[in-house]
Design a protein around this motif. Structure first.
Motif, PDB file in Angstrom:
ATOM      1  N   THR A 168      20.927  42.374   2.438  1.00  0.00           N
ATOM      2  CA  THR A 168      21.972  42.194   3.451  1.00  0.00           C
ATOM      3  C   THR A 168      23.219  41.571   2.831  1.00  0.00           C
ATOM      4  O   THR A 168      23.132  40.684   1.982  1.00  0.00           O
ATOM      5  CB  THR A 168      21.447  41.307   4.594  1.00  0.00           C
ATOM      6  OG1 THR A 168      20.391  41.986   5.264  1.00  0.00           O
ATOM      7  CG2 THR A 168      22.556  41.019   5.605  1.00  0.00           C
ATOM      8  N   GLY A 169      24.355  42.060   3.261  1.00  0.00           N
ATOM      9  CA  GLY A 169      25.621  41.512   2.800  1.00  0.00           C
ATOM     10  C   GLY A 169      26.741  41.962   3.712  1.00  0.00           C
ATOM     11  O   GLY A 169      26.503  42.383   4.850  1.00  0.00           O
ATOM     12  N   LEU A 170      27.958  41.894   3.236  1.00  0.00           N
ATOM     13  CA  LEU A 170      29.119  42.320   4.005  1.00  0.00           C
ATOM     14  C   LEU A 170      29.382  43.801   3.776  1.00  0.00           C
ATOM     15  O   LEU A 170      29.275  44.300   2.657  1.00  0.00           O
ATOM     16  CB  LEU A 170      30.347  41.501   3.602  1.00  0.00           C
ATOM     17  CG  LEU A 170      30.290  40.006   3.920  1.00  0.00           C
ATOM     18  CD1 LEU A 170      31.523  39.296   3.358  1.00  0.00           C
ATOM     19  CD2 LEU A 170      30.183  39.778   5.423  1.00  0.00           C
ATOM     20  N   VAL A 171      29.746  44.510   4.859  1.00  0.00           N
ATOM     21  CA  VAL A 171      29.959  45.953   4.808  1.00  0.00           C
ATOM     22  C   VAL A 171      31.426  46.239   4.488  1.00  0.00           C
ATOM     23  O   VAL A 171      32.324  45.790   5.194  1.00  0.00           O
ATOM     24  CB  VAL A 171      29.577  46.614   6.142  1.00  0.00           C
ATOM     25  CG1 VAL A 171      29.785  48.123   6.073  1.00  0.00           C
ATOM     26  CG2 VAL A 171      28.126  46.288   6.504  1.00  0.00           C
ATOM     27  N   PHE A 172      31.644  47.027   3.431  1.00  0.00           N
ATOM     28  CA  PHE A 172      32.977  47.488   3.055  1.00  0.00           C
ATOM     29  C   PHE A 172      33.004  49.011   3.127  1.00  0.00           C
ATOM     30  O   PHE A 172      32.009  49.670   2.805  1.00  0.00           O
ATOM     31  CB  PHE A 172      33.325  47.048   1.624  1.00  0.00           C
ATOM     32  CG  PHE A 172      33.685  45.602   1.494  1.00  0.00           C
ATOM     33  CD1 PHE A 172      35.001  45.212   1.291  1.00  0.00           C
ATOM     34  CD2 PHE A 172      32.710  44.616   1.571  1.00  0.00           C
ATOM     35  CE1 PHE A 172      35.338  43.868   1.175  1.00  0.00           C
ATOM     36  CE2 PHE A 172      33.031  43.268   1.448  1.00  0.00           C
ATOM     37  CZ  PHE A 172      34.355  42.895   1.256  1.00  0.00           C
ATOM     38  N   VAL A 173      34.129  49.568   3.550  1.00  0.00           N
ATOM     39  CA  VAL A 173      34.264  51.025   3.648  1.00  0.00           C
ATOM     40  C   VAL A 173      35.562  51.463   2.982  1.00  0.00           C
ATOM     41  O   VAL A 173      36.527  50.708   2.910  1.00  0.00           O
ATOM     42  CB  VAL A 173      34.227  51.516   5.113  1.00  0.00           C
ATOM     43  CG1 VAL A 173      32.896  51.202   5.761  1.00  0.00           C
ATOM     44  CG2 VAL A 173      35.362  50.896   5.922  1.00  0.00           C
ATOM     45  N   ARG A 174      35.564  52.720   2.496  1.00  0.00           N
ATOM     46  CA  ARG A 174      36.750  53.263   1.838  1.00  0.00           C
ATOM     47  C   ARG A 174      36.852  54.757   2.135  1.00  0.00           C
ATOM     48  O   ARG A 174      35.844  55.453   2.192  1.00  0.00           O
ATOM     49  CB  ARG A 174      36.671  53.032   0.329  1.00  0.00           C
ATOM     50  CG  ARG A 174      37.868  53.545  -0.452  1.00  0.00           C
ATOM     51  CD  ARG A 174      37.879  53.036  -1.880  1.00  0.00           C
ATOM     52  NE  ARG A 174      36.780  53.573  -2.669  1.00  0.00           N
ATOM     53  CZ  ARG A 174      36.598  53.324  -3.963  1.00  0.00           C
ATOM     54  NH1 ARG A 174      37.441  52.510  -4.606  1.00  0.00           N
ATOM     55  NH2 ARG A 174      35.565  53.841  -4.608  1.00  0.00           N
ATOM     56  N   GLY A 175      38.075  55.242   2.324  1.00  0.00           N
ATOM     57  CA  GLY A 175      38.295  56.665   2.570  1.00  0.00           C
ATOM     58  C   GLY A 175      39.682  56.906   3.122  1.00  0.00           C
ATOM     59  O   GLY A 175      40.385  55.973   3.535  1.00  0.00           O
ATOM     60  N   ASP A 176      40.094  58.179   3.150  1.00  0.00           N
ATOM     61  CA  ASP A 176      41.450  58.521   3.593  1.00  0.00           C
ATOM     62  C   ASP A 176      41.696  58.193   5.060  1.00  0.00           C
ATOM     63  O   ASP A 176      42.845  58.013   5.469  1.00  0.00           O
ATOM     64  CB  ASP A 176      41.720  60.013   3.355  1.00  0.00           C
ATOM     65  CG  ASP A 176      41.862  60.342   1.884  1.00  0.00           C
ATOM     66  OD1 ASP A 176      42.112  59.417   1.087  1.00  0.00           O
ATOM     67  OD2 ASP A 176      41.699  61.531   1.523  1.00  0.00           O
ATOM     68  N   GLN A 177      40.646  58.135   5.871  1.00  0.00           N
ATOM     69  CA  GLN A 177      40.840  57.841   7.293  1.00  0.00           C
ATOM     70  C   GLN A 177      40.967  56.353   7.577  1.00  0.00           C
ATOM     71  O   GLN A 177      41.320  55.960   8.689  1.00  0.00           O
ATOM     72  CB  GLN A 177      39.676  58.408   8.107  1.00  0.00           C
ATOM     73  CG  GLN A 177      38.367  57.621   7.933  1.00  0.00           C
ATOM     74  CD  GLN A 177      37.216  58.196   8.701  1.00  0.00           C
ATOM     75  OE1 GLN A 177      36.798  59.320   8.449  1.00  0.00           O
ATOM     76  NE2 GLN A 177      36.697  57.445   9.665  1.00  0.00           N
ATOM     77  N   ILE A 178      40.691  55.517   6.579  1.00  0.00           N
ATOM     78  CA  ILE A 178      40.669  54.073   6.786  1.00  0.00           C
ATOM     79  C   ILE A 178      42.091  53.518   6.775  1.00  0.00           C
ATOM     80  O   ILE A 178      42.819  53.667   5.798  1.00  0.00           O
ATOM     81  CB  ILE A 178      39.840  53.362   5.691  1.00  0.00           C
ATOM     82  CG1 ILE A 178      38.482  54.045   5.503  1.00  0.00           C
ATOM     83  CG2 ILE A 178      39.688  51.880   6.044  1.00  0.00           C
ATOM     84  CD1 ILE A 178      37.610  54.057   6.716  1.00  0.00           C
ATOM     85  N   SER A 179      42.469  52.856   7.847  1.00  0.00           N
ATOM     86  CA  SER A 179      43.780  52.236   7.923  1.00  0.00           C
ATOM     87  C   SER A 179      43.720  50.788   7.431  1.00  0.00           C
ATOM     88  O   SER A 179      44.288  50.445   6.409  1.00  0.00           O
ATOM     89  CB  SER A 179      44.317  52.289   9.356  1.00  0.00           C
ATOM     90  OG  SER A 179      45.423  51.438   9.510  1.00  0.00           O
ATOM     91  N   GLY A 180      43.044  49.948   8.192  1.00  0.00           N
ATOM     92  CA  GLY A 180      42.958  48.542   7.813  1.00  0.00           C
ATOM     93  C   GLY A 180      44.312  47.869   7.779  1.00  0.00           C
ATOM     94  O   GLY A 180      44.550  46.959   6.988  1.00  0.00           O
TER      95      GLY A 180
END
Length: 475
Positions: A328-340
């Motif tokens: 278990t840890g922190l969830v990170f995401v990456r991709g062209d749809q990601i704004s953040g």
């Protein structure tokens, strides 16, 4: 490119109804013509604020704003006057669309002249305010390229069967309401809007409109399941039912799978900042998990599936390094749809990863399990405890329908575990139920029974509200 490309492509391929609400429909060419007329009305304003339930004019306003080159901002019309005025004050000069004025967007004279301010892919298309369940709502900026990346990576143009219809009951200020419009329009399904959710009306609309696809949030699914007393919901045309937006109790999912026997279920996980879903648990995953005798496979019913095309997911430990499978840890995401992105401030790191602030784990097969918000983690005696693990055990109790586990201050242990549950039972017996399945350090110190849990309209638990109540009564 911008999102108006979607409407123009659909309008060029035929002239059939593409959206229905309250007994009225618009064809693709009618929608495009009215959006162009709306765009002329919108020019001169810095933004369009949509302050209404779902309406036939909702897509007109969205595409009209896009053609005018200004952001579209749907606001939560259920907010109190003080909260709403604070949001309105953030957008001086914006045009505010309220229910009384929406019909004017449908009856306006058609003007096919395309406005000059057509936005490019880097322009802000939509501003959505986060739900604010653990902090103040933030204005998430979604640019045209983010929305198009999601649509183009997950949908095939005009791939729907003739007569397909999608029932949309989520509110227009939710990212799912926005993306359901774009994805279904692009794939060729007619959208059917409900202005307000009622389980009986939802079922009746699904039957009357011969709905083939639908999306609901967990509270909606639970009410639909409760509305069906028999073993069949009686919706023979419904081929796909997606649910997401918050954690869904596993017993609700299992019951839904039984009463919708011919329906494929999809559990979707995403955030406002990610322009909709980044992971899904598909129909085959649901069927395999329900039928499996392998506990690891059956547990996948509690997961949100695997990443969508174009999306990467990484779990990081407290040291910031990638975690191993099952950790278990922190969830990170990456991709062209990601704004953040919030008002010009980006939350992406140097490599383009977005910190979701959710805790979770990936199993060896790449299935993502979300264990709650990082801010929700209970630290008891120096041990990090995920509320979701305890909540899953509680809702498996035969007398409990819903559960929320909160940490309240404790002078000795740092935090004490309080479980607020909906249902019935003896508190001591419920505590023993948890103790028998988890170790004693994860057993709630207190069990509180309530008639309901405080939630947003889209089914997310309002932990801030619950914590404030518990700190007053159980501190």
């Amino acid at each position: 490119m911008n999102i108006t490309m979607i409407l123009e492509m659909v309008a060029s391929g035929g002239d059939r109804p593409v959206v229905t609400a309250n007994g009225r429909s618009l064809t693709a060419s009618e929608l495009l013509a009215r959006a162009r007329t709306a765009a002329h009305r919108f020019q001169g304003h810095p933004a369009v604020l949509y302050l209404s339930p779902s309406h036939l004019a909702y897509p007109v306003a969205l595409f009209g704003a896009a053609l005018a080159g200004i952001p579209f901002i749907p606001l939560n019309y259920r907010l109190g006057e003080h909260q709403l005025n604070r949001l309105l004050a953030r957008h001086p000069g914006a045009l505010v669309l309220r229910p009384a004025g929406l019909d004017a967007l449908l009856s306006a004279e058609e003007d096919t002249a395309v406005p000059e301010l057509v936005p490019d892919q880097d322009s802000v298309a939509v501003v959505l305010y986060t739900s604010g369940t653990t902090a103040e709502p933030k204005a998430a900026l979604l640019r045209h390229r983010h929305l198009l990346a999601y649509v183009l990576n997950t949908q095939e143009f005009a791939s729907a069967e003739e007569g397909d219809a999608a029932l949309v009951a989520v509110p227009p200020y939710h990212v799912a309401g926005l993306m359901n419009l774009l994805t279904n329009l692009y794939s060729g399904r007619r959208l059917v809007y409900l202005s307000a959710f009622d389980a009986g009306e939802w079922l009746e609309t699904a039957r009357r409109e011969q709905v083939t696809h639908a999306l609901v949030v967990p509270t909606m699914l639970a009410r639909i399941v409760a509305e069906v007393p028999a073993d069949d919901a009686g919706t023979p045309t419904l081929r796909s039912l997606a649910y997401g937006g918050a954690r869904t109790p596993r017993p609700v999912v299992e019951r839904a799978l039984r009463i919708f026997p011919g329906t494929g279920f999809v559990n979707a996980y995403g955030l406002t900042e990610t322009a909709s879903s980044v992971a899904v648990l598909g129909p085959d995953d649901h069927r395999e998990a329900l039928a499996s005798a392998d506990p690891a496979v059956r547990d996948r019913l509690g997961s949100v599936g695997r990443p969508l095309p174009g999306v990467e997911i990484e779990i990081r430990g407290e040291d910031g390094k990638p975690a191993r499978a099952g950790e278990t840890g922190l969830v990170f995401v990456r991709g062209d749809q990601i704004s953040g992105e919030y008002g010009g401030r980006s939350a992406l790191d140097a490599d383009g990863w977005f910190p979701t602030r959710d805790r979770g784990r990936l199993d060896a097969d790449g299935y993502l399990f979300i264990e709650g918000r990082a801010d929700d983690t209970i630290i008891r005696g120096g041990e990090n405890i995920a509320p979701a693990e305890i909540e899953d055990v509680l809702v498996a109790h035969p007398g409990i329908v819903e559960a929320a586990v909160i940490g309240v201050p404790d002078p000795e242990w740092g935090q004490r575990i309080v479980a607020v549950v909906v249902g019935e039972g003896d508190p001591a017996e419920v505590r023993q139920w948890v103790r028998d399945r988890l170790r004693s350090s994860k057993t709630p110190d207190t069990i509180v029974f309530r008639a309901e849990l405080p939630k947003t309209e889209t089914g997310k638990l309002l932990r801030r509200t619950l914590l404030a109540e518990l700190e007053t009564t159980h501190a």
